[in-house]
Design a protein around this motif. Structure first.
Motif, PDB file in Angstrom:
ATOM      1  N   LYS A 124       0.850  -1.192   0.000  1.00 22.72           N
ATOM      2  CA  LYS A 124       0.000   0.000   0.000  1.00 22.72           C
ATOM      3  C   LYS A 124       0.883   1.239   0.000  1.00 22.72           C
ATOM      4  O   LYS A 124       2.071   1.170   0.355  1.00 22.72           O
ATOM      5  N   CYS A 125       0.285   2.369  -0.423  1.00 24.76           N
ATOM      6  CA  CYS A 125       1.054   3.605  -0.430  1.00 24.76           C
ATOM      7  C   CYS A 125       1.185   4.109   1.002  1.00 24.76           C
ATOM      8  O   CYS A 125       0.217   4.158   1.752  1.00 24.76           O
ATOM      9  N   TYR A 126       2.418   4.457   1.371  1.00 27.89           N
ATOM     10  CA  TYR A 126       2.673   4.921   2.735  1.00 27.89           C
ATOM     11  C   TYR A 126       1.948   6.238   3.000  1.00 27.89           C
ATOM     12  O   TYR A 126       1.551   6.528   4.125  1.00 27.89           O
ATOM     13  N   LYS A 127       1.754   7.020   1.912  1.00 25.82           N
ATOM     14  CA  LYS A 127       1.196   8.360   2.063  1.00 25.82           C
ATOM     15  C   LYS A 127      -0.340   8.374   1.953  1.00 25.82           C
ATOM     16  O   LYS A 127      -1.017   8.858   2.846  1.00 25.82           O
ATOM     17  N   CYS A 128      -0.870   7.809   0.854  1.00 21.71           N
ATOM     18  CA  CYS A 128      -2.322   7.910   0.630  1.00 21.71           C
ATOM     19  C   CYS A 128      -3.064   6.609   0.915  1.00 21.71           C
ATOM     20  O   CYS A 128      -4.288   6.576   0.887  1.00 21.71           O
ATOM     21  N   GLY A 129      -2.342   5.522   1.166  1.00 22.27           N
ATOM     22  CA  GLY A 129      -2.995   4.272   1.530  1.00 22.27           C
ATOM     23  C   GLY A 129      -3.506   3.436   0.371  1.00 22.27           C
ATOM     24  O   GLY A 129      -4.057   2.351   0.578  1.00 22.27           O
ATOM     25  N   VAL A 142       7.181   3.794  -6.166  1.00 21.14           N
ATOM     26  CA  VAL A 142       6.405   4.940  -5.689  1.00 21.14           C
ATOM     27  C   VAL A 142       4.987   4.879  -6.251  1.00 21.14           C
ATOM     28  O   VAL A 142       4.732   4.311  -7.305  1.00 21.14           O
ATOM     29  N   CYS A 143       4.080   5.488  -5.522  1.00 26.20           N
ATOM     30  CA  CYS A 143       2.665   5.501  -5.869  1.00 26.20           C
ATOM     31  C   CYS A 143       2.438   6.378  -7.102  1.00 26.20           C
ATOM     32  O   CYS A 143       2.940   7.506  -7.155  1.00 26.20           O
ATOM     33  N   ASP A 144       1.690   5.840  -8.078  1.00 27.03           N
ATOM     34  CA  ASP A 144       1.472   6.612  -9.302  1.00 27.03           C
ATOM     35  C   ASP A 144       0.423   7.713  -9.117  1.00 27.03           C
ATOM     36  O   ASP A 144       0.213   8.537 -10.000  1.00 27.03           O
ATOM     37  N   VAL A 145      -0.226   7.734  -7.988  1.00 24.07           N
ATOM     38  CA  VAL A 145      -1.222   8.778  -7.729  1.00 24.07           C
ATOM     39  C   VAL A 145      -0.606   9.956  -6.969  1.00 24.07           C
ATOM     40  O   VAL A 145      -0.715  11.109  -7.382  1.00 24.07           O
ATOM     41  N   CYS A 146       0.082   9.650  -5.859  1.00 26.19           N
ATOM     42  CA  CYS A 146       0.564  10.754  -5.016  1.00 26.19           C
ATOM     43  C   CYS A 146       2.089  10.847  -4.943  1.00 26.19           C
ATOM     44  O   CYS A 146       2.618  11.774  -4.338  1.00 26.19           O
ATOM     45  N   GLY A 147       2.789   9.885  -5.504  1.00 21.17           N
ATOM     46  CA  GLY A 147       4.255   9.937  -5.486  1.00 21.17           C
ATOM     47  C   GLY A 147       4.881   9.451  -4.184  1.00 21.17           C
ATOM     48  O   GLY A 147       6.094   9.483  -4.023  1.00 21.17           O
TER      49      GLY A 147
HETATM   50 ZN    ZN Z   1      -0.227   7.365  -2.827  1.00 19.41          ZN
END
Ligand code: ZN
Ligand code: NAD
Length: 240
Positions: A124-129, A142-147
């Motif tokens: 899961k993304c550490y930042k946005c989940g 890295v997350c393709d939505v929030c980086g």
């Molecule tokens: Zn994210």
């Protein structure tokens, strides 16, 4: 060894709840956190499996998980996992709560299963989940939505277990006529409180471990055997 009282309680049990830890997968070649072979490049797991560790060095944590994932990918269920699966045939209700993130109980087809600490093959993304599936890259993705950095979807030291999962775990513990602890050191909370809660509610608590644990003095008895052998002792009770 198991006492006559213990054997009798198992034979009569309608509900058995099992809490498993890293020791149940040790015979599959998956290292435990505590004990021999548990260390990776001299880092204590507590320094890696934590938000602090991840913040400090996300790439290092990712590499440690890659190492663990590769071991688990090659591993298979062992006689302890299979023995637990067989036990389903001998009781009305078998509940399994595992602290393991290796997904092996799920592979053996356990019907009532809680993976308390998540699964190492989910991310899961550490930042946005945002949830992600299995990723094999050597570099931290890295997350393709929030980086934000992507991390394994497991519960780290210092993190909380979702309330609904915790509630279900306590419910299963309370229902138990017999509660079995298999291959867990009993020092990770809240998991370690389940057998004590079960005992308060009338369960007979037995642990299977190669060593005595911090829980040993507080429960009914300890079978000092590897998990596979301990499960064989439990299953043999139904044959007599
Ligand atoms: Zn994210
Ligand atoms: P732990 O590493 O703290 O303790 C392992 C326990 O297993 C010890 O008490 C040890 O004596 C016992 N043991 C070792 N080999 C055994 C065997 N063959 N048969 C029976 N017992 C044996 O593990 P824990 O109690 O599960 O808690 C630590 C955390 O480690 C958990 O939160 C879990 O998520 C994580 N973990 C998971 C895995 C996995 O998924 N396979 C592996 C390592 C750690």
């Amino acid at each position: 060894m198991l006492s006559e009282i213990g054997k009798d309680r198992i034979k009569k049990a309608k509900v058995i709840t099992i809490l498993t830890g890293a020791g149940v997968s040790a015979e599959s070649g998956i290292p435990t956190f505590r004990g021999e072979g548990g260390l990776w490049k001299n880092y204590p797991p507590e320094d890696l499996a934590s938000p602090e560790g991840f913040k400090k060095n996300p790439q290092l944590v990712w590499e440690w998980y890659n190492w663990r994932r590769n071991i688990i990918r090659k591993a298979d269920s062992n006689k302890a996992h299979l023995g637990i699966k067989k036990l389903e045939n001998n009781v009305d209700n078998l509940y399994v709560i595992t602290q393991n993130v290796d997904g092996i109980h799920k592979k053996t087809g356990i019907k009532n299963l809680i993976e308390l600490h998540g699964n190492i093959f989910r991310n899961k993304c550490y930042k946005c989940g945002r949830p992600f599936g299995d990723i094999t890259s050597e570099e931290i993705p890295v997350c393709d939505v929030c980086g934000g950095y992507i991390r394994p979807d497991v519960v780290w030291f210092g993190e909380t277990i979702p309330a609904n999962i915790l509630e279900r775990s306590y419910k299963w513990s309370k229902r138990a006529d017999v509660f079995l602890l298999v291959g867990t050191s009993g020092i990770v909370y809240p998991a370690a409180s389940f057998p004590l809660y079960a005992k308060e509610n009338g369960a007979y608590v037995i642990e299977i471990n190669k060593e005595k644990t911090v829980l040993s003095p507080h429960i009914n008895e300890t079978i000092l055997e590897p998990a596979s052998e301990g499960m064989k002792i439990i299953l043999d009770i139904y044959k007599s």
